[in-house]
Design a protein around this motif. Structure first.
Motif, PDB file in Angstrom:
ATOM      1  N   MET A  74      58.694 -72.988 -39.397  1.00 52.88           N
ATOM      2  CA  MET A  74      58.431 -71.724 -40.072  1.00 52.88           C
ATOM      3  C   MET A  74      59.722 -70.914 -40.133  1.00 52.88           C
ATOM      4  O   MET A  74      60.447 -70.805 -39.138  1.00 52.88           O
ATOM      5  CB  MET A  74      57.339 -70.936 -39.348  1.00 52.88           C
ATOM      6  N   ARG A  75      59.983 -70.347 -41.311  1.00 54.51           N
ATOM      7  CA  ARG A  75      61.162 -69.509 -41.498  1.00 54.51           C
ATOM      8  C   ARG A  75      60.715 -68.055 -41.622  1.00 54.51           C
ATOM      9  O   ARG A  75      59.823 -67.738 -42.410  1.00 54.51           O
ATOM     10  CB  ARG A  75      61.914 -69.935 -42.757  1.00 54.51           C
ATOM     11  N   LEU A  76      61.336 -67.172 -40.847  1.00 58.86           N
ATOM     12  CA  LEU A  76      61.012 -65.751 -40.854  1.00 58.86           C
ATOM     13  C   LEU A  76      62.241 -64.958 -41.268  1.00 58.86           C
ATOM     14  O   LEU A  76      63.319 -65.135 -40.699  1.00 58.86           O
ATOM     15  CB  LEU A  76      60.542 -65.293 -39.471  1.00 58.86           C
ATOM     16  N   VAL A  77      62.070 -64.097 -42.268  1.00 60.03           N
ATOM     17  CA  VAL A  77      63.168 -63.259 -42.744  1.00 60.03           C
ATOM     18  C   VAL A  77      62.650 -61.828 -42.866  1.00 60.03           C
ATOM     19  O   VAL A  77      61.626 -61.590 -43.522  1.00 60.03           O
ATOM     20  CB  VAL A  77      63.693 -63.738 -44.109  1.00 60.03           C
ATOM     21  N   ILE A  78      63.340 -60.898 -42.225  1.00 62.95           N
ATOM     22  CA  ILE A  78      63.055 -59.478 -42.417  1.00 62.95           C
ATOM     23  C   ILE A  78      64.153 -58.933 -43.309  1.00 62.95           C
ATOM     24  O   ILE A  78      65.351 -59.029 -42.977  1.00 62.95           O
ATOM     25  CB  ILE A  78      62.998 -58.723 -41.080  1.00 62.95           C
ATOM     26  N   ALA A  79      63.757 -58.376 -44.459  1.00 61.99           N
ATOM     27  CA  ALA A  79      64.757 -58.005 -45.456  1.00 61.99           C
ATOM     28  C   ALA A  79      64.280 -56.835 -46.301  1.00 61.99           C
ATOM     29  O   ALA A  79      63.070 -56.587 -46.428  1.00 61.99           O
ATOM     30  CB  ALA A  79      65.061 -59.198 -46.367  1.00 61.99           C
ATOM     31  N   ASP A  80      65.254 -56.128 -46.874  1.00 66.87           N
ATOM     32  CA  ASP A  80      64.952 -55.165 -47.936  1.00 66.87           C
ATOM     33  C   ASP A  80      64.784 -55.969 -49.212  1.00 66.87           C
ATOM     34  O   ASP A  80      65.716 -56.665 -49.644  1.00 66.87           O
ATOM     35  CB  ASP A  80      66.093 -54.168 -48.093  1.00 66.87           C
ATOM     36  N   CYS A  81      63.620 -55.889 -49.821  1.00 68.09           N
ATOM     37  CA  CYS A  81      63.363 -56.761 -50.967  1.00 68.09           C
ATOM     38  C   CYS A  81      62.372 -56.120 -51.932  1.00 68.09           C
ATOM     39  O   CYS A  81      61.637 -55.190 -51.588  1.00 68.09           O
ATOM     40  CB  CYS A  81      62.794 -58.104 -50.494  1.00 68.09           C
ATOM     41  N   SER A  82      62.383 -56.633 -53.156  1.00 70.43           N
ATOM     42  CA  SER A  82      61.338 -56.338 -54.134  1.00 70.43           C
ATOM     43  C   SER A  82      60.719 -57.672 -54.547  1.00 70.43           C
ATOM     44  O   SER A  82      61.361 -58.725 -54.437  1.00 70.43           O
ATOM     45  CB  SER A  82      61.906 -55.607 -55.357  1.00 70.43           C
ATOM     46  N   VAL A  83      59.465 -57.619 -55.002  1.00 75.51           N
ATOM     47  CA  VAL A  83      58.731 -58.849 -55.307  1.00 75.51           C
ATOM     48  C   VAL A  83      57.995 -58.685 -56.627  1.00 75.51           C
ATOM     49  O   VAL A  83      57.330 -57.667 -56.854  1.00 75.51           O
ATOM     50  CB  VAL A  83      57.721 -59.184 -54.188  1.00 75.51           C
ATOM     51  N   ASP A  84      58.111 -59.702 -57.480  1.00 72.18           N
ATOM     52  CA  ASP A  84      57.357 -59.742 -58.729  1.00 72.18           C
ATOM     53  C   ASP A  84      56.570 -61.035 -58.802  1.00 72.18           C
ATOM     54  O   ASP A  84      57.117 -62.124 -58.550  1.00 72.18           O
ATOM     55  CB  ASP A  84      58.297 -59.639 -59.937  1.00 72.18           C
ATOM     56  N   TYR A  85      55.294 -60.915 -59.127  1.00 74.79           N
ATOM     57  CA  TYR A  85      54.426 -62.085 -59.320  1.00 74.79           C
ATOM     58  C   TYR A  85      54.150 -62.209 -60.807  1.00 74.79           C
ATOM     59  O   TYR A  85      53.723 -61.258 -61.456  1.00 74.79           O
ATOM     60  CB  TYR A  85      53.117 -61.919 -58.555  1.00 74.79           C
ATOM     61  N   GLU A  86      54.385 -63.399 -61.350  1.00 72.91           N
ATOM     62  CA  GLU A  86      54.173 -63.657 -62.773  1.00 72.91           C
ATOM     63  C   GLU A  86      53.282 -64.876 -62.928  1.00 72.91           C
ATOM     64  O   GLU A  86      53.415 -65.857 -62.199  1.00 72.91           O
ATOM     65  CB  GLU A  86      55.506 -63.901 -63.483  1.00 72.91           C
TER      66      GLU A  86
END
Length: 231
Positions: A1-13
């Motif tokens: 399992m890979r865990l990343v804590i980040a400032d991000c935006s997400v778009d679902y298309e």
């Protein structure tokens, strides 16, 4: 399992569109290929996700020219549809990888275990001509509650819950996809069975081609004898 804590935006298309503006979130990439985006609230449910099978491609600012300040772009593409997650990462605060190994699966409580046993004993509850193959049928991602054949001889995977919600439908979807890789079982369809099934779960199940069955626990136990009722 890979865990990343980040400032991000997400778009679902895809079949629908959804947008998460930039914020600090937890990105989780599981060994089965699923990608989940969590916030620090909202209980256990992710804000958005992509179920397996899916592929993850990562571009960095060093490899590609971005039209924003992102340092990475994650493109998560569903294998069997046009659905896609686009995750723009602007800053990383933590990243780690963990090998969790094989999970033994959920140990069911008394009522849920009884439902499985009773339905297996009375598999015809699902329809005339049904035959039991096995309870707790093993797969590489966990055991299917019940595997059966219907009157036409087709394989049916049954997931049992006391209260059926969308997580149970997602779980059954993964089981059906896994079982359909076995040519001796394919084609496999799913039945989601519970004492109570939430409307959202029914909607998602219908979209996935999964049938829903509401179970009467007392009737299965033989307590509710309908022959003694006037109506």
């Amino acid at each position: 399992m890979r865990l990343v804590i980040a400032d991000c935006s997400v778009d679902y298309e895809g079949r629908l569109k959804a947008h998460l503006p930039m914020a600090t979130r937890l990105l989780m990439v599981k060994a089965d290929g699923s990608v989940l985006i969590h916030s620090d609230g909202g209980s256990y449910k992710p804000l958005n996700w992509m179920s397996p099978p899916a592929t993850l491609h990562i571009d960095t600012a060093d490899d590609a020219e971005f039209d924003d300040d992102a340092v990475e772009r994650w493109i998560v593409q569903a294998t069997k549809s046009d659905d896609k997650l686009l995750i723009r990462i602007y800053a990383k605060h933590h990243e780690s990888n963990h090998q969790l190994g094989i999970d033994p699966g959920l140990i069911k409580d008394g009522v849920e275990a009884d439902l499985q046993r009773l339905l297996a004993e009375h598999i015809e509850t699902l329809g005339e001509g049904y035959r039991l193959i096995r309870r707790e049928y093993p797969t590489s991602i966990g055991p299917v509650d019940i595997l059966a054949r219907d009157a036409t001889g087709h394989t049916v995977a049954v997931e049992l819950k006391r209260r059926g919600d969308i997580d149970g439908v997602e779980q059954l979807t993964r089981y059906v996809e896994q079982l359909n890789r076995d040519p001796q079982l394919a084609p496999v369809r799913g039945i989601f069975a519970a004492q109570l099934i939430k409307p959202q779960a029914k909607t998602l199940a219908a979209d996935r081609g999964i049938a829903c069955v509401t179970l009467d626990y007392d009737a299965l136990r033989g307590i509710d004898d309908t022959s003694d009722k006037l109506f």
